[in-house]
Design an enzyme around this catalytic site. Structure first.
Site, PDB file in Angstrom:
ATOM      1  N   MET A  88      15.525 124.280 -16.012  1.00 56.59           N
ATOM      2  CA  MET A  88      16.249 125.194 -16.489  1.00 56.59           C
ATOM      3  C   MET A  88      17.854 125.110 -15.247  1.00 56.59           C
ATOM      4  SD  MET A  88      14.535 128.332 -18.325  1.00 56.59           S
ATOM      5  CE  MET A  88      14.205 129.252 -16.912  1.00 56.59           C
ATOM      6  N   GLY A  89      17.609 124.017 -14.587  1.00 58.28           N
ATOM      7  CA  GLY A  89      18.653 123.770 -13.938  1.00 58.28           C
ATOM      8  C   GLY A  89      18.859 124.762 -12.756  1.00 58.28           C
TER       9      GLY A  89
ATOM     10  N   HIS B 181      12.916 121.388  -7.594  1.00 55.50           N
ATOM     11  CA  HIS B 181      12.506 120.259  -8.646  1.00 55.50           C
ATOM     12  C   HIS B 181      13.329 119.213  -8.551  1.00 55.50           C
ATOM     13  CE1 HIS B 181      15.188 124.389 -10.068  1.00 55.50           C
ATOM     14  NE2 HIS B 181      14.446 124.309 -11.202  1.00 55.50           N
TER      15      HIS B 181
ATOM     16  N   GLY C 198       5.493 122.488 -11.265  1.00 53.62           N
ATOM     17  CA  GLY C 198       5.510 122.929  -9.768  1.00 53.62           C
ATOM     18  C   GLY C 198       4.208 124.002 -10.256  1.00 53.62           C
ATOM     19  N   GLU C 199       3.218 124.398  -8.860  1.00 58.70           N
ATOM     20  CA  GLU C 199       2.308 124.594  -8.956  1.00 58.70           C
ATOM     21  C   GLU C 199       3.343 126.764  -8.884  1.00 58.70           C
ATOM     22  OE1 GLU C 199      -0.405 123.430  -6.260  1.00 58.70           O
ATOM     23  OE2 GLU C 199      -1.388 122.215  -7.383  1.00 58.70           O
ATOM     24  N   LYS C 200       4.554 126.846  -8.561  1.00 57.55           N
ATOM     25  CA  LYS C 200       5.749 127.772  -7.973  1.00 57.55           C
ATOM     26  C   LYS C 200       4.930 128.240  -9.821  1.00 57.55           C
ATOM     27  CE  LYS C 200       9.168 130.505  -7.149  1.00 57.55           C
ATOM     28  NZ  LYS C 200       9.831 130.965  -8.997  1.00 57.55           N
TER      29      LYS C 200
ATOM     30  N   SER D 288      13.774 128.524  -5.713  1.00 55.16           N
ATOM     31  CA  SER D 288      14.064 129.953  -6.688  1.00 55.16           C
ATOM     32  C   SER D 288      15.321 129.120  -7.388  1.00 55.16           C
ATOM     33  CB  SER D 288      13.268 130.859  -7.009  1.00 55.16           C
ATOM     34  OG  SER D 288      13.603 131.512  -8.210  1.00 55.16           O
TER      35      SER D 288
HETATM   36  P1  AMP Z   1      12.668 126.318 -13.678  1.00 61.53           P
HETATM   37  O1  AMP Z   1      13.788 125.164 -13.531  1.00 61.53           O
HETATM   38  O2  AMP Z   1      12.550 127.715 -12.835  1.00 61.53           O
HETATM   39  O3  AMP Z   1      12.320 126.212 -15.254  1.00 61.53           O
HETATM   40  O4  AMP Z   1      12.030 125.146 -12.959  1.00 61.53           O
HETATM   41  C1  AMP Z   1      11.191 124.165 -13.198  1.00 61.53           C
HETATM   42  C2  AMP Z   1      10.291 123.454 -13.024  1.00 61.53           C
HETATM   43  O5  AMP Z   1      10.057 122.935 -11.397  1.00 61.53           O
HETATM   44  C3  AMP Z   1       8.689 124.033 -13.295  1.00 61.53           C
HETATM   45  O6  AMP Z   1       7.430 123.399 -13.604  1.00 61.53           O
HETATM   46  C4  AMP Z   1       8.552 125.226 -11.982  1.00 61.53           C
HETATM   47  O7  AMP Z   1       7.225 125.455 -12.073  1.00 61.53           O
HETATM   48  C5  AMP Z   1       8.732 124.050 -10.637  1.00 61.53           C
HETATM   49  N1  AMP Z   1       9.811 125.210  -9.434  1.00 61.53           N
HETATM   50  C6  AMP Z   1      10.188 125.637  -9.376  1.00 61.53           C
HETATM   51  N2  AMP Z   1      10.774 126.432  -7.904  1.00 61.53           N
HETATM   52  C7  AMP Z   1       9.758 124.938  -7.508  1.00 61.53           C
HETATM   53  C8  AMP Z   1       9.732 125.408  -6.253  1.00 61.53           C
HETATM   54  N3  AMP Z   1       9.578 126.079  -5.419  1.00 61.53           N
HETATM   55  N4  AMP Z   1       8.200 124.197  -6.230  1.00 61.53           N
HETATM   56  C9  AMP Z   1       7.968 122.892  -6.622  1.00 61.53           C
HETATM   57  N5  AMP Z   1       8.152 123.400  -7.787  1.00 61.53           N
HETATM   58  C10 AMP Z   1       8.920 124.418  -8.039  1.00 61.53           C
END
Ligand code: AMP
Length: 280
Positions: free
Chosen positions: A30-31, A37, A147-149, A185
């Site tokens: 989501m940028g 990322h 991500g496992e986050k 995050s």
């Molecule tokens: P988002 O932009 O928050 O939707 O995240 C996009 C992808 O990045 C998702 O698969 C998340 O799990 C991953 N992601 C976000 N933060 C982290 C992090 N700190 N470490 C690893 N992967 C992450």
């Protein structure tokens, strides 16, 4: 690196790559990109010829309107980071491009969507499944990286791919943290300096749970960890859950499952943060 906003255009580029025998790795985001990322993209680059990152703030996965409005939008900066990291294609569609008509799909993930994020964010995982299914159909990747986050999201995506018989592999990647332990995050930029200085307590708490595992009962640990976090200025725990890593069902004792993980979701002011750690 080429940035596409139109589904038709990116699809014709991808069809050409597939015809040329190129393998395709895909990282949906989501940028407001950070090193978490980029670590997914780096993994994708190691394993694929062409690497696509999507940037789309998916309105239908937000259960909180304010969270959607305040979500950071940094497309230009994101594209710079992606180009430097070696990304081949960025897909940054508008909401109208992704959702020209009312969304009608409804997925059922059973128990997986009834706990933790699913329980506290109504409709969230349906919104995630709808957008990820559409993105997979558009990008036709061989492998997609998550991500496992967002551990529960990773489990939901694996279930989606199985349910829909989609011909791709889902790869889970480790959580990338700041030096003080705070999980990276996009929402961290919304923390005030004081909130930011307290936020590493989340990871400390997860480590404390790991230390105490086997020493104290799960019930006692949950109460003590929640009390400690709620005593921090501005912190309000939404849930702490100790669950079977494979089913995500909460466990009552340490010998109930072979693989156990602890999960925390909390608010710092109006910013919602989540994190998790493997315990056993
Ligand atoms: P988002 O932009 O928050 O939707 O995240 C996009 C992808 O990045 C998702 O698969 C998340 O799990 C991953 N992601 C976000 N933060 C982290 C992090 N700190 N470490 C690893 N992967 C992450």
């Amino acid at each position: 690196m080429i940035v596409y906003t139109s589904i038709k255009d990116i699809q014709s580029a991808i069809r050409q790559h597939r015809a040329d025998g190129h393998s395709i790795g895909f990282v949906p985001t989501m940028g407001a990109l950070h090193r978490g990322h980029i670590s997914l993209l780096e993994q994708s680059i190691k394993e694929n010829d062409i690497n696509i990152v999507s940037i789309f703030i998916n309105p239908i996965q937000f259960n909180n309107k304010q969270d959607l409005e305040k979500y950071p939008r940094t497309l230009e900066d994101d594209c710079k980071k992606l180009e430097e990291a070696g990304c081949s294609i960025v897909f940054a569609p508008s909401a109208g491009e992704m959702y020209p008509e009312e969304v009608k799909e409804h997925y059922d993930f059973g128990q997986l969507e009834k706990v933790m994020e699913g329980e506290h964010r109504s409709g969230h995982f349906n919104g995630v499944a709808v957008v990820v299914k559409r993105l997979f159909d558009i990008c036709m990747p061989n492998k997609a990286y998550f991500g496992e986050k967002d551990f529960q999201q990773l489990a939901i995506i694996k279930a989606l791919v199985e349910q829909e018989n989609m011909p791709l592999e889902i790869i889970g990647c480790p959580i990338i943290r700041e030096e003080d332990g705070l999980a990276m995050s996009s929402r961290n930029v919304r923390l005030s300096p004081e909130e930011r200085s307290i936020a590493p307590e989340i990871f400390k708490s997860l480590n404390w749970i790991r230390q105490q595992a086997g020493e104290r009962s799960i019930g006692e640990i949950l109460i003590l960890a929640e009390e400690k976090l709620n005593a921090m200025p501005g912190m309000k725990v939404e849930y702490i859950c100790i669950a079977d890593e494979d089913t995500l069902m909460p466990v009552q004792s340490w010998d109930e499952a072979d693989n156990i993980r602890a999960f925390i979701a909390l608010f710092m002011g109006d910013v919602r943060l989540i994190d998790n750690l493997k315990i056993k």
